[in-house]
Design a protein around this motif. Structure first.
Motif, PDB file in Angstrom:
ATOM      1  N   SER A 429       1.270  -1.145  -0.460  1.00  0.00           N
ATOM      2  CA  SER A 429      -0.321  -0.111   0.047  1.00  0.00           C
ATOM      3  C   SER A 429       0.899   1.177   0.660  1.00  0.00           C
ATOM      4  N   THR A 430       1.087   1.564  -1.316  1.00  0.00           N
ATOM      5  CA  THR A 430       2.011   2.502  -1.289  1.00  0.00           C
ATOM      6  C   THR A 430       1.303   4.052  -2.015  1.00  0.00           C
ATOM      7  N   ASP A 431       1.122   5.645  -1.288  1.00  0.00           N
ATOM      8  CA  ASP A 431       1.144   6.681  -1.894  1.00  0.00           C
ATOM      9  C   ASP A 431       1.440   6.582  -3.092  1.00  0.00           C
ATOM     10  N   ASN A 432       0.592   7.384  -3.943  1.00  0.00           N
ATOM     11  CA  ASN A 432       0.895   7.553  -5.901  1.00  0.00           C
ATOM     12  C   ASN A 432       1.388   9.440  -5.533  1.00  0.00           C
ATOM     13  N   SER A 433       1.314  10.291  -4.186  1.00  0.00           N
ATOM     14  CA  SER A 433       2.223  10.900  -4.289  1.00  0.00           C
ATOM     15  C   SER A 433       3.077  11.383  -3.491  1.00  0.00           C
ATOM     16  N   ASN A 434       4.143  10.624  -4.616  1.00  0.00           N
ATOM     17  CA  ASN A 434       5.490  10.781  -4.042  1.00  0.00           C
ATOM     18  C   ASN A 434       5.794  10.919  -5.479  1.00  0.00           C
ATOM     19  N   PRO A 435       7.904  11.745  -5.425  1.00  0.00           N
ATOM     20  CA  PRO A 435       8.797  11.213  -6.093  1.00  0.00           C
ATOM     21  C   PRO A 435       8.775   9.719  -6.765  1.00  0.00           C
ATOM     22  N   PRO A 436       9.339   9.872  -8.095  1.00  0.00           N
ATOM     23  CA  PRO A 436       9.180   8.842  -9.489  1.00  0.00           C
ATOM     24  C   PRO A 436       9.993   7.683  -8.193  1.00  0.00           C
ATOM     25  N   LEU A 437       9.908   6.712  -8.444  1.00  0.00           N
ATOM     26  CA  LEU A 437      10.504   5.315  -8.012  1.00  0.00           C
ATOM     27  C   LEU A 437      12.241   5.489  -8.064  1.00  0.00           C
ATOM     28  N   GLU A 438      12.235   6.316  -9.324  1.00  0.00           N
ATOM     29  CA  GLU A 438      13.652   6.106  -9.759  1.00  0.00           C
ATOM     30  C   GLU A 438      14.235   6.644  -9.736  1.00  0.00           C
ATOM     31  N   SER A 439      13.602   8.571  -8.899  1.00  0.00           N
ATOM     32  CA  SER A 439      14.164  10.043  -8.632  1.00  0.00           C
ATOM     33  C   SER A 439      15.203   9.102  -8.058  1.00  0.00           C
ATOM     34  N   GLU A 440      16.638  10.187  -8.425  1.00  0.00           N
ATOM     35  CA  GLU A 440      17.730   9.671  -6.986  1.00  0.00           C
ATOM     36  C   GLU A 440      17.666  10.842  -5.953  1.00  0.00           C
ATOM     37  N   GLU A 441      15.986  11.338  -5.353  1.00  0.00           N
ATOM     38  CA  GLU A 441      15.714  12.072  -4.099  1.00  0.00           C
ATOM     39  C   GLU A 441      15.053  10.408  -3.668  1.00  0.00           C
ATOM     40  N   TYR A 442      14.597   9.990  -4.222  1.00  0.00           N
ATOM     41  CA  TYR A 442      14.025   8.555  -3.552  1.00  0.00           C
ATOM     42  C   TYR A 442      14.822   7.830  -3.885  1.00  0.00           C
ATOM     43  N   ASN A 443      15.174   7.248  -3.913  1.00  0.00           N
ATOM     44  CA  ASN A 443      16.541   6.083  -3.462  1.00  0.00           C
ATOM     45  C   ASN A 443      18.128   6.755  -2.849  1.00  0.00           C
ATOM     46  N   LEU A 444      17.553   7.858  -1.681  1.00  0.00           N
ATOM     47  CA  LEU A 444      18.424   8.845  -1.127  1.00  0.00           C
ATOM     48  C   LEU A 444      18.811   7.690  -0.026  1.00  0.00           C
ATOM     49  N   TYR A 445      17.413   7.009   0.023  1.00  0.00           N
ATOM     50  CA  TYR A 445      17.821   5.556   0.937  1.00  0.00           C
ATOM     51  C   TYR A 445      18.471   4.920   1.311  1.00  0.00           C
ATOM     52  N   ASN A 446      19.172   4.407  -0.303  1.00  0.00           N
ATOM     53  CA  ASN A 446      20.004   2.996  -0.523  1.00  0.00           C
ATOM     54  C   ASN A 446      20.740   4.374   0.326  1.00  0.00           C
ATOM     55  N   GLN A 447      21.244   4.839  -0.191  1.00  0.00           N
ATOM     56  CA  GLN A 447      22.651   5.906   0.993  1.00  0.00           C
ATOM     57  C   GLN A 447      22.186   5.760   1.979  1.00  0.00           C
ATOM     58  N   PHE A 448      21.559   6.383   2.950  1.00  0.00           N
ATOM     59  CA  PHE A 448      21.510   6.992   4.351  1.00  0.00           C
ATOM     60  C   PHE A 448      20.409   5.885   5.435  1.00  0.00           C
ATOM     61  N   LYS A 449      20.042   4.896   4.693  1.00  0.00           N
ATOM     62  CA  LYS A 449      19.903   3.282   5.432  1.00  0.00           C
ATOM     63  C   LYS A 449      18.514   3.567   6.255  1.00  0.00           C
ATOM     64  N   SER A 450      17.805   4.576   5.559  1.00  0.00           N
ATOM     65  CA  SER A 450      16.828   4.637   5.938  1.00  0.00           C
ATOM     66  C   SER A 450      15.594   4.141   5.455  1.00  0.00           C
ATOM     67  N   ALA A 451      14.835   5.122   5.327  1.00  0.00           N
ATOM     68  CA  ALA A 451      13.745   4.280   4.462  1.00  0.00           C
ATOM     69  C   ALA A 451      12.908   5.020   3.466  1.00  0.00           C
ATOM     70  N   PRO A 452      12.087   4.292   2.329  1.00  0.00           N
ATOM     71  CA  PRO A 452      12.006   4.932   1.823  1.00  0.00           C
ATOM     72  C   PRO A 452      10.933   5.850   1.683  1.00  0.00           C
ATOM     73  N   SER A 453      10.848   6.940   0.906  1.00  0.00           N
ATOM     74  CA  SER A 453      10.182   8.942   1.324  1.00  0.00           C
ATOM     75  C   SER A 453       8.764   8.264   1.173  1.00  0.00           C
ATOM     76  N   ASP A 454       8.227   7.102   0.582  1.00  0.00           N
ATOM     77  CA  ASP A 454       6.635   7.427   0.849  1.00  0.00           C
ATOM     78  C   ASP A 454       5.771   5.477   1.717  1.00  0.00           C
ATOM     79  N   SER A 455       7.538   4.822   2.501  1.00  0.00           N
ATOM     80  CA  SER A 455       7.041   4.893   3.293  1.00  0.00           C
ATOM     81  C   SER A 455       6.595   4.453   4.757  1.00  0.00           C
ATOM     82  N   LEU A 456       5.643   3.620   5.221  1.00  0.00           N
ATOM     83  CA  LEU A 456       4.961   3.709   6.748  1.00  0.00           C
ATOM     84  C   LEU A 456       6.362   4.582   7.939  1.00  0.00           C
TER      85      LEU A 456
END
Length: 989
Positions: A429-456
């Motif tokens: 269940s993910t929102d649609n109002s988020n950065p594109p899934l392939e965008s650099e902003e969205y994939n920042l969580y890989n570098q930071f070991k955080s979580a995707p910006s549309d996640s709970l």
């Protein structure tokens, strides 16, 4: 005896005058340092370019010397320049005056915006300073000053050094220096006067010219003309409040829920106060000659509006309060708290009467009843209701940490599926109002070991941040976390998937908390599939692990994904959670086979194809292309297999530790291989069930094609045929694959013992969540908060387009990815990241403040708008910015207007200011002679006056060589300084 001893006591005192005194040792130390630094002889550099003092690189090197027990530091300051050609160096004449003395007359770098004070006062590109080493030490007495000066003079004479040497005297805050520079037949004395109260006769040019001329003492008539450079500085402090666009966040709106739940997903941004406190306007007359202008105590020609050069600098507010920086800092502070959630909320808050008894029966039911373990159904609403009742009883309803409305708004934001009557059943269940899934902003969580910006997890981090800042601080955080854990328990018990999490096994690139939530979702999926399977097939009393969807993994485990299994022995290490410490339990995976006939049980061990072929095939997914079984030619079917157990990183670490502890002995290695091959065994059993009469070679062809080698050979009839055999590693005696194959029974996946015990894993996750202290929670979620803060900064920067900020953000991202990728990063490094984010926020706030004040958006002409925007961006990045066109340019007119408005507010009432004619009309009406007096009122009194007087005259006699003379003066409200450099010809004196 006494008489004999008398002559011995009469010893003559001999004073050895050849022994060096402390003073001589001090001089020799100075000389030694000058020699070490190669500051001997004349070295002429290139003429100084305009602005080089600010744009060039300054370096310094230091050493320590002492006079008796008094320590001094000696420091060489110099501008880094390309060394001139060697050929030019050979041509240097012996009687050329030193470079520093020549620089006294250079006008290219007057009033540098950022430089050492001696550079500003004397225009030097290189000098050496001797100062007391300790900050609180000072050379105060005149005799000590003279002693140091004479030491400097002797050292310069002995070494032939032509670099000016200064001695710092008096207290350091006074910045008092005296010094000397020596060259062939030339000596320049650097002298200084520093007063707190300014003598009236020296507040203007004519008085300062008198001092300069009297100091030079030149007897020539007429006196050579004096060159003058003047700078007046005006300070604008009253920026008028309406110029600051930042609005504080509306807390009432957030509490009342008027803005809507989405407000909880947004971070605040901007400075609460104007981040720019003052504007300094410097009006400069760079090249004036004595006699051209009048400036005395009665009249002055120096009109700031008519000054040929205007330059502006802004003074930034010290540590302005920034909303985003405060937000993240306050959240980071939770990391240092030690209290548990129970301690914060009060242990009795979430306890119920008789709860202990319920827990005991719960524990007994776990032991006595068959799997899956029945868990006492307790609805979230009931638990929350009881908790609320308890809170009211203990503290009164108004003391509940989180307001009910706020709590409901947050929970609705985190769990949007709760708004509908029935929660969503999607795997993701993910929102649609988020950065594109392939965008650099969205994939920042890989570098930071955080979580995707549309996640709970990401949303939870933002909500906890907001609760901590606006709604109850630490208690609010603990309360929300309790509610969150209750919601997780409710979803597990009622088979409702958790929204905002990607389906599949835990993503090890994310933070551990996110992995735990994904693990819980996996458990819910498995439990849901099992329960649905039980409903559709009530006669099956053995756990049905798979619905139709789950079986597709067999395809993924096929040739494409599993052909690279090249590790020793049991490659598939995915089944740790089906193991306990006892070796025997491994064989329990064969215990659910009572339903099979006896021939089936025996056929597995010998691998007898005839017996196996008589079994009915079970658990087939689909046919595997055109492959057939080697011995009976039947089509090879891919079986429905169990999915490997999902793992979070802490479980993986735990598993690797246990496997490592088994050691390198043969027994340990064998046990390790058997533990790792649980998944392999399960897949073999499924394969045997789906393909009766199969052999190990058939299984290997599907499971690990690289281990089945096919070659073209010529048979007896001379035909080319394909002949296949197992790889060398499969033929090793007591090979794990062979052993597992012999042990495996033909059991379809649905009747096998579960590789993944979802009930146990879910309980482990829920327990893990329940025992998290707010500090642990903050540590887990801090990468998400930093991730969110950087995304917010990037978003705000894109609106302003500041190139320097883009570079800083890139640096912050690379720094953060290094720090956050390791477990338990140091607090100091985390503070650095937060500080960098706050700095960027302050820069963006400054840009907005300046754009608002200079009205860049109001410009109608595109060219003027571009010029203003360029001017504003320069103000942010450079220490001082030249105003193109001075007072007559577009930016100059705006600055003039700002000063006029400020003056009208301070000097007259608002009504009078409104009645006054506009400045253009004023200019037309008033004659030029009187205009100056009116314009003087446009600007406040000068905050600082700087003058540089230069000339070249023969000293000390009329027939001496003409040498550069210079005097700098600065006059502020409480400070008056004269810094003079006076050169003398020493050839005949």
């Amino acid at each position: 005896m006494a008489a004999d001893s008398e002559p011995e006591s009469e010893v003559f005192e001999i004073t050895d005058f050849t022994t060096a005194s402390e003073w001589e040792r001090f001089i020799s130390k100075i000389e030694e340092v000058l020699n070490d630094w190669k500051l001997i002889g004349n070295s002429l550099g290139k003429p100084l370019e305009k602005g080089i003092f600010t744009s060039g690189t300054w370096e310094e090197k230091s050493d320590e010397i002492s006079f008796a027990d008094f320590k001094f530091s000696i420091t060489h300051h110099y501008l880094v320049q390309e060394s001139p050609d060697k050929e030019g160096k050979d041509e240097v004449l012996e009687d050329v005056i030193p470079q520093s003395v020549q620089d006294l007359l250079c006008m290219n770098n007057d009033f540098p915006p950022r430089a050492h004070c001696l550079v500003r006062w004397y225009g030097l590109r290189e000098f050496v300073v001797i100062a007391p080493a300790a900050n609180n030490d000072a050379v105060l007495s005149e005799s000590k000053c003279n002693l140091l000066l004479s030491s400097v003079s002797v050292a310069l004479g002995n070494t032939g050094c032509q670099v000016p040497l200064f001695v710092q005297i008096h207290h350091k805050w006074r910045r008092m220096y005296v010094g000397e520079c020596q060259g062939p037949g030339v000596r320049t004395d650097f002298e200084m006067v520093h007063l707190r109260k300014v003598p009236n006769q020296y507040t203007h040019l004519s008085g300062l010219l008198d001092i300069f001329k009297s100091k030079i003492g030149c007897t020539l008539t007429p006196l050579p003309p004096v060159s003058i450079a003047i700078r007046f500085t005006y300070v604008l402090q009253d920026w008028q409040q309406y110029f600051w666009p930042q609005q504080p966040p509306d807390i009432d709106a957030l509490v009342g829920g008027e803005v809507g739940g989405l407000e909880f997903g947004k971070l605040p941004f901007g400075a609460c106060e104007d981040p720019i406190s003052e504007l300094h306007l410097a009006t400069t007359w760079p090249h004036l000659t004595e006699g051209i202008i009048v400036d005395n105590d009665v009249y002055s020609d120096l009109d700031p509006v008519q000054a040929p050069h205007w330059s502006v600098r802004v003074r930034k507010a010290d540590n302005p309060q920034c909303l985003l920086g405060d937000f993240v800092t306050e959240f980071f502070k939770i990391c240092r708290r030690k209290e548990s959630t129970d301690e914060i909320l009060g242990r009795s808050t979430f306890e119920e009467e008789g709860r202990e008894v319920a827990d005991i029966t719960h524990a007994l039911s776990k032991l006595t009843e068959p799997a899956p373990v029945p868990i006492h159904k307790l609805s979230v609403s009931n638990m929350v209701h009881t908790a609320k009742k308890k809170i009211r009883k203990q503290r009164g309803a108004e003391e509940s940490p989180l307001n009910n409305d706020v709590l409901n708004t947050i929970l609705l934001f985190l769990f949007p599926d709760a708004a509908s009557e029935k929660p969503l059943d999607g795997t993701s269940s993910t929102d649609n109002s988020n950065p594109p899934l392939e965008s650099e902003e969205y994939n920042l969580y890989n570098q930071f070991k955080s979580a995707p910006s549309d996640s709970l997890t990401y949303k939870l981090a933002l909500c906890l941040c907001m609760v901590n800042f606006y709604h109850g601080g630490l208690k609010g955080v603990a309360h929300l976390w309790q509610e969150f854990v209750l919601e997780m328990r409710f979803r597990w018990e009622n088979n409702f998937l958790i929204p905002g999490l990607a389906s599949g096994p835990p993503d090890l690139r994310c933070c551990l908390l996110h992995q735990k939530l994904q693990m819980l979702n996996c458990c819910i999926e498995r439990k849901k599939a099992r329960d649905e399977g039980r409903k559709t097939n009530p006669s099956d009393n053995v756990t049905n692990t798979y619905s139709g969807d789950a079986g597709k993994s067999g395809d993924q485990l096929g040739p494409d994904n599993l052909k690279d299994m090249d590790k020793e022995k049991g490659e598939v290490g995915k089944s740790w959670d089906s193991w306990s410490d006892s070796e025997e339990e491994f064989f329990e995976c064969l215990s659910d086979t009572e339903e099979l006939k006896g021939n089936g049980q025996e056929s597995g061990k010998k691998g007898g194809p005839k017996e196996m072929a008589s079994l009915k095939p079970e658990g087939r997914l689909h046919q595997h292309g055109k492959l057939t079984l080697l011995h009976n030619g039947e089509p090879l079917y891919i079986p429905v297999t169990q999915e490997p157990a999902p793992m979070t990183e802490d479980l993986l670490e735990e598993q690797s530790e246990v496997l490592a502890k088994l050691g390198t002995s043969a027994e340990g290695a064998h046990l390790r291989a058997r533990m790792q091959s649980a998944c392999l065994l399960s897949d073999m059993e499924s394969f045997k069930a789906a393909n009766p009469g199969c052999f190990l070679e058939d299984f290997v062809r599907w499971y690990s094609p690289r281990d089945y080698i096919e070659e073209e050979v010529i048979d007896e009839k001379g035909n080319m045929v394909l002949k296949g055999e197992l790889s060398a590693r499969m033929k090793i005696p007591s090979n794990m694959w062979v052993e597992a194959w012999e042990t495996a029974k033909p059991i379809p996946a649905r009747r096998q013992r579960r590789l993944f015990d979802d009930t146990r894993e879910a309980e482990k996750v829920l327990h893990y969540l329940a025992v998290q202290k707010p500090a642990d929670l903050a540590r887990h979620l801090l990468p998400c908060v930093i991730h969110a803060a950087i995304l917010k900064v990037k978003e705000e920067e894109s609106l302003e387009n500041i190139s320097s900020v883009k570079k800083i953000i890139k640096q912050i991202i690379s720094h953060s990815s290094k720090v956050l990728h390791f477990p338990n990063p140091e607090d100091k490094k985390l503070e650095e990241i937060i500080h960098q984010i706050t700095n960027v926020e302050a820069i963006i706030a400054r840009a907005r403040s300046l754009k608002a004040k200079f009205g860049t958006e109001k410009c109608e002409q595109e060219e003027e708008k571009e010029d203003l925007e360029r001017f504003v961006s320069c103000l942010l990045e450079q220490p001082e910015v030249l105003v193109v066109g001075a007072g007559r340019g577009h930016a100059g007119r705006i600055i003039h207007k700002l000063f006029v408005n400020a003056q009208r507010l301070t000097e007259s009432s608002d009504e009078a200011a409104a009645m006054a004619p506009p400045e253009e009309d004023l200019k037309r009406m008033v004659p030029p002679e009187e205009r100056r007096q009116n314009l003087a009122a446009d600007f406040p009194p000068t905050a600082g006056r700087e003058l540089i007087l230069r000339t070249t005259v023969p000293r000390p006699a009329p027939y001496s060589r003409a040498l550069p003379q210079r005097m700098y003066s600065v006059l502020t409200k409480e400070d008056f300084r004269l810094a003079g450099a006076f050169s003398s010809d020493t050839s005949f004196f």
